[in-house]
Design an enzyme around this catalytic site. Structure first.
Site, short mmCIF file in Angstrom:
data_model
loop_
_atom_site.label_atom_id
_atom_site.label_comp_id
_atom_site.label_asym_id
_atom_site.label_seq_id
_atom_site.Cartn_x
_atom_site.Cartn_y
_atom_site.Cartn_z
N LYS A 184 0.84 -1.21 0.00
CA LYS A 184 0.00 0.00 0.00
C LYS A 184 0.87 1.25 0.00
CE LYS A 184 -3.03 2.58 3.13
NZ LYS A 184 -4.27 2.67 2.37
N CYS A 227 -7.11 -1.15 2.28
CA CYS A 227 -7.28 -2.29 3.17
C CYS A 227 -8.32 -1.96 4.22
CB CYS A 227 -5.97 -2.60 3.88
SG CYS A 227 -4.65 -2.95 2.74
N TRP A 271 -19.54 -6.69 7.81
CA TRP A 271 -18.23 -6.04 7.73
C TRP A 271 -17.30 -6.43 8.88
CZ3 TRP A 271 -20.16 -0.54 5.79
CH2 TRP A 271 -20.60 -0.68 4.46
N GLU A 277 -25.28 -7.13 -0.14
CA GLU A 277 -24.06 -7.90 -0.39
C GLU A 277 -23.97 -9.16 0.46
OE1 GLU A 277 -21.34 -4.72 0.70
OE2 GLU A 277 -20.44 -6.06 2.16
N HIS A 312 -30.88 3.36 5.17
CA HIS A 312 -30.11 3.85 4.03
C HIS A 312 -29.35 2.68 3.41
CE1 HIS A 312 -27.20 5.93 1.58
NE2 HIS A 312 -26.24 5.32 2.24
N GLU A 322 -28.78 5.05 -2.95
CA GLU A 322 -27.88 5.62 -3.93
C GLU A 322 -28.48 5.42 -5.32
OE1 GLU A 322 -23.73 4.23 -3.90
OE2 GLU A 322 -23.91 4.17 -6.07
N HIS A 355 -19.45 10.30 -4.39
CA HIS A 355 -18.15 9.68 -4.64
C HIS A 355 -17.30 10.52 -5.59
CE1 HIS A 355 -20.66 6.34 -3.20
NE2 HIS A 355 -19.57 6.08 -2.52
N CYS A 406 -25.15 9.35 -0.28
CA CYS A 406 -24.51 8.65 0.84
C CYS A 406 -23.95 9.70 1.79
CB CYS A 406 -23.40 7.73 0.30
SG CYS A 406 -22.79 6.54 1.50
#
Ligand code: GLN
Ligand code: ZN
Length: 750
Positions: A19, A514, A559, A603, A639, A663, A692, A724
């Site tokens: 990274k 990451c 997550w 997801e 949301h 979105e 974004h 968002c």
């Protein structure tokens, strides 16, 4: 003899060296040669680490500077035409991944059901392919020069095509198979000529629901490739093969890898279908999670395979590439020792694979130390009061309260009477800019350079400033700005029981990015209110309604690294009850509008359709349980972002949130068709500002989007808001854009 194997190692480096080098190179502070040197160093270190761990079959070409699907795209010479003016290979590679001033980047999306994002191949009718990169050969030779024989890894043609997208109507990406096969054949023949004995070809689509075209492409691909390639280990992972078992087993390949962590029950079917000379690679150490394996149990599974295929046709491996696991547990010295004894990162997982292999070769006693440690951890895990808390289990085991007191129309009337909002009410999604100042103050507080009162008064000042700005702009429903939060999951995890945080538990999300997911190791409960202090403070500053902000249970689950000793649904119910208590505390503190974010709901969908219903049922129930306790005139928002809602519209409606913000601006409101077709009953805020992008949309842009939305959804159901949260944006763009947003609502009202 039975061999130990690995399918892929994390690339980013223990201290995220890749990274740092990538970002320095992008900024221009190091050159490409320096970046390549770091990459070479990491590959060398990782190959040696795997060899030292006792792995017989070590992968190469699993490394990538950005993404392995993009590497395959480059191998096929399939960079989109809009980048044709870039000659330098490295410059082209990063341009495609990240975009340039002239050409937008290729799209990115999630790799199966992981949190890793790959660069989506762009496909079109009549597309030509030619060998654009021999990286697989170069990295094979690089390892060989270090004295390490490797098995190169490439993404298979059917998976690569299936992951692609096309704008050509009616074009099935699979129809391009014959165009890509010659390039694969050329590369594989070169690998063979270079001395590679084996190659690993990943076809994870074999654990999805495949079309007939995909299935016959699979046959055709390997009939063409097998004769010219080194011996092929065909790798499947992330689930059971089910209806593709026969197909996978009958392909003319020399080995088949199957995931026996996600799907241990498929072993018998695989053993039955596998031809007499195919090598079986059993994935028995979880590549997707951080828990230590129960070696005795896994040895049982491996032994069953051994009984059937014998010692010479057996490989023992992690379930999938270790890309999805952090690198090394050894540095986690801050963790409680008992908790640490339950964990294994990539390096430790390879030691587990090696121990299982030694046990098969020479008997369990030959790997006694590893087996004893595993048994001790399994034992302490089973009994630990740190994990198992009877009251929490009892509460989550009881029936959940799923229903609001009244149905939506009655609630809507009560809420309208209470809040008296104008038509097209305006609001934002929660966070306001997390500027350098905010992050510095948080770091200073974490490291003890400032004390709590200093930090808190700084946060109060930021919050007050944000409230005043929203008042001045004329927003209708305000937010406090989320300045106290580092991350929408971590902030809650840190205040809940049952969560732990690692120091270096990084996994690649995309490119140089990451994430460090929290670890949910035990029963989850909420010892004290988590957000009331900040919401109540913000509410005290203004007469306008202040929206409380929470992260929903499914997103917190999705997550994190989640415990595997109980169903995910059970863990989710525990989180849901903790969030429910928070909702009720917010309500009691006078917060009348509460948003429960579920951006990760979509997801979490399982890979196979047959598993969707069960998932959606518990996910929806958990959300409903967070919200059902409040009075009719308390307004619940949710949301979601980044999602294709068409497939799951009934479940989104079943959440029964009073208002949902989604979105939509990037898809030009196309998403709303799903809501229209479904006649979505509650209120909706379609995002009209793509946060974004740094671009400030004009009032005309926003108005056009809202008018389009109004053709799909009755005007009285519509809210006006961004796509968002605003945490990644700067203040000047935020103020300018929100001004346009408020003007848009005013214009619509008039
Ligand atoms: N409330 C969160 C925020 O505004 C929502 C973030 C998200 O949807 N990813 O930052
Ligand atoms: Zn969002």
């Amino acid at each position: 003899m039975t061999r130990s194997a690995n399918l892929g190692f994390p690339r980013i480096g223990l201290h995220r060296e890749l990274k740092q080098a990538l970002e320095a190179c992008w900024k221009g502070s190091i050159d490409t040669a320096a970046l390549q040197a770091t990459a070479r160093e990491l590959r060398k270190r990782h190959w040696q680490l795997q060899r030292d761990a006792g792995i017989d079959v070590i992968p190469s070409n699993d490394f990538s500077l950005y993404d392995h699907v993009l590497d395959t795209t480059m191998m096929l010479g399939a960079a989109p035409q809009r980048f044709a003016n870039i000659d330098d290979k490295t410059a082209l590679y990063f341009a495609v991944a990240r975009g340039t001033a002239e050409a937008p980047a290729m799209e990115m999306t999630k790799w199966f059901d992981t949190n890793y994002h790959y660069i989506v191949p762009e496909l079109h009718r009549g597309q030509q392919f030619s060998l654009g990169s021999a990286k697989a050969v170069e990295e094979y030779l690089e390892a060989k020069a270090l004295g390490i024989e490797t098995r190169p890894v490439i993404v298979g043609p059917v998976t690569w095509l299936s992951l692609g997208k096309t704008r050509d109507d009616g074009l099935d990406p699979i129809s391009l198979l014959d165009a890509v096969l010659p390039v694969y054949a050329e590369l594989l023949a070169t690998l063979k000529a270079t001395g590679a004995q084996w190659v690993q070809i990943d076809e994870p689509v074999l654990s999805l629901d495949l079309s007939d075209a995909q299935k016959s492409a699979m046959r055709r691909a390997y009939e063409v490739l097998a004769p010219v390639a080194p011996r092929i280990m065909l790798a499947t992972y992330f689930g059971a093969l089910l209806d593709t078992t026969e197909l996978a087993a009958s392909l003319p390949v020399s080995g088949l890898h199957v995931d026996l962590v996600r799907a241990p029950e498929q072993l018998d079917a695989i053993l039955t279908a596998l031809p007499g000379n195919t090598v079986l690679s059993v994935g028995v150490v979880d590549g997707r999670n951080i828990w230590r394996a129960d070696l005795d149990r896994q040895l049982g599974l491996v032994s069953r395979a051994w009984d059937s295929v014998g010692p010479d046709r057996l490989e023992i491996a992690p379930s999938c590439s270790l890309l999805h696991a952090p690198v090394d547990l050894d540095g986690e010295t801050d963790l409680d020792p008992e908790l640490r004894s339950w964990l294994a990162f990539a390096k430790q997982k390879l030691l587990e694979v090696a121990a299982l292999t030694v046990a098969m070769q020479k008997g369990r006693a030959a790997a006694k130390e590893a087996f004893d440690a595993s048994a001790a951890a399994t034992q302490s895990h089973r009994q630990s009061t740190r994990i198992h808390r009877p009251q929490v289990k009892e509460r989550a085991g009881a029936a959940l309260d799923l229903d609001r007191r009244s149905r939506f129309p009655a609630r809507r009337d009560a809420q309208r009477a209470r809040f008296r909002l104008p038509a097209f009410p305006t609001t934002t999604i929660g966070s306001f800019p997390q500027t350098g100042d905010v992050r510095e103050m948080r770091a200073a507080f974490r490291h003890g350079r400032i004390d709590a009162p200093v930090y808190e008064s700084f946060l109060e000042a930021e919050t007050e400033k944000t409230v005043r700005i929203q008042e001045r702009l004329g927003l209708d429903v305000l937010v406090h700005g989320e300045f106290e939060r580092n991350d929408m999951v971590e902030y809650f995890g840190e205040q809940l029981e049952g969560f732990a945080f690692t120091r270096n538990g990084w996994v690649q999300s995309y490119g140089s990015r990451c994430v460090k997911p929290p670890v949910i190791y035990g029963d989850v409960s909420r010892p004290a209110p988590m957000t009331v202090r900040w919401s109540a403070y913000a509410a005290s500053l203004t007469d306008r309604p202040m929206k409380g902000m929470l992260t929903g249970p499914v997103t917190i689950l999705q997550w994190s690294f989640v415990r595997v000793d109980q169903p995910r649904a059970d863990t989710c119910r525990q989180i849901a009850l903790a969030i429910r208590d928070e909702v009720l505390d917010l309500e009691a503190a006078g917060i009348g509008i509460i948003q429960i974010d579920e951006p990760a709901l979509r997801e979490g969908l399982p890979l196979r359709r047959r598993d969707w219903d069960a998932y959606l049922r518990w996910a929806v129930d958990c959300f409903r349980a967070t919200a059902s306790g409040v009075a009719d005139d308390t307004q619940i928002h949710t949301h979601m972002c980044y999602a294709e809602f068409n497939d799951i519209m009934p479940s989104i409606a079943a959440l029964d949130a009073d208002v949902i913000s989604i979105e939509t601006s990037r898809s030009d409101m196309e998403l709303l068709q799903a809501f229209r077709n479904f006649r979505y009953p509650n209120e909706i805020g379609p995002g009209i500002w793509d946060i974004h992008s740094p671009r400030v949309p004009s009032q005309a842009d926003m108005e056009a989007l809202m008018r389009k939305a109004a053709t799909a959804i009755p005007a009285e159901q519509l809210w006006v808001n961004p796509d968002c949260g605003l945490k990644t944006r700067g203040w000047p763009e935020v103020e300018a854009s929100l001004e346009h947003l408020v003007q848009t609502a005013r214009a619509l009202r008039a």
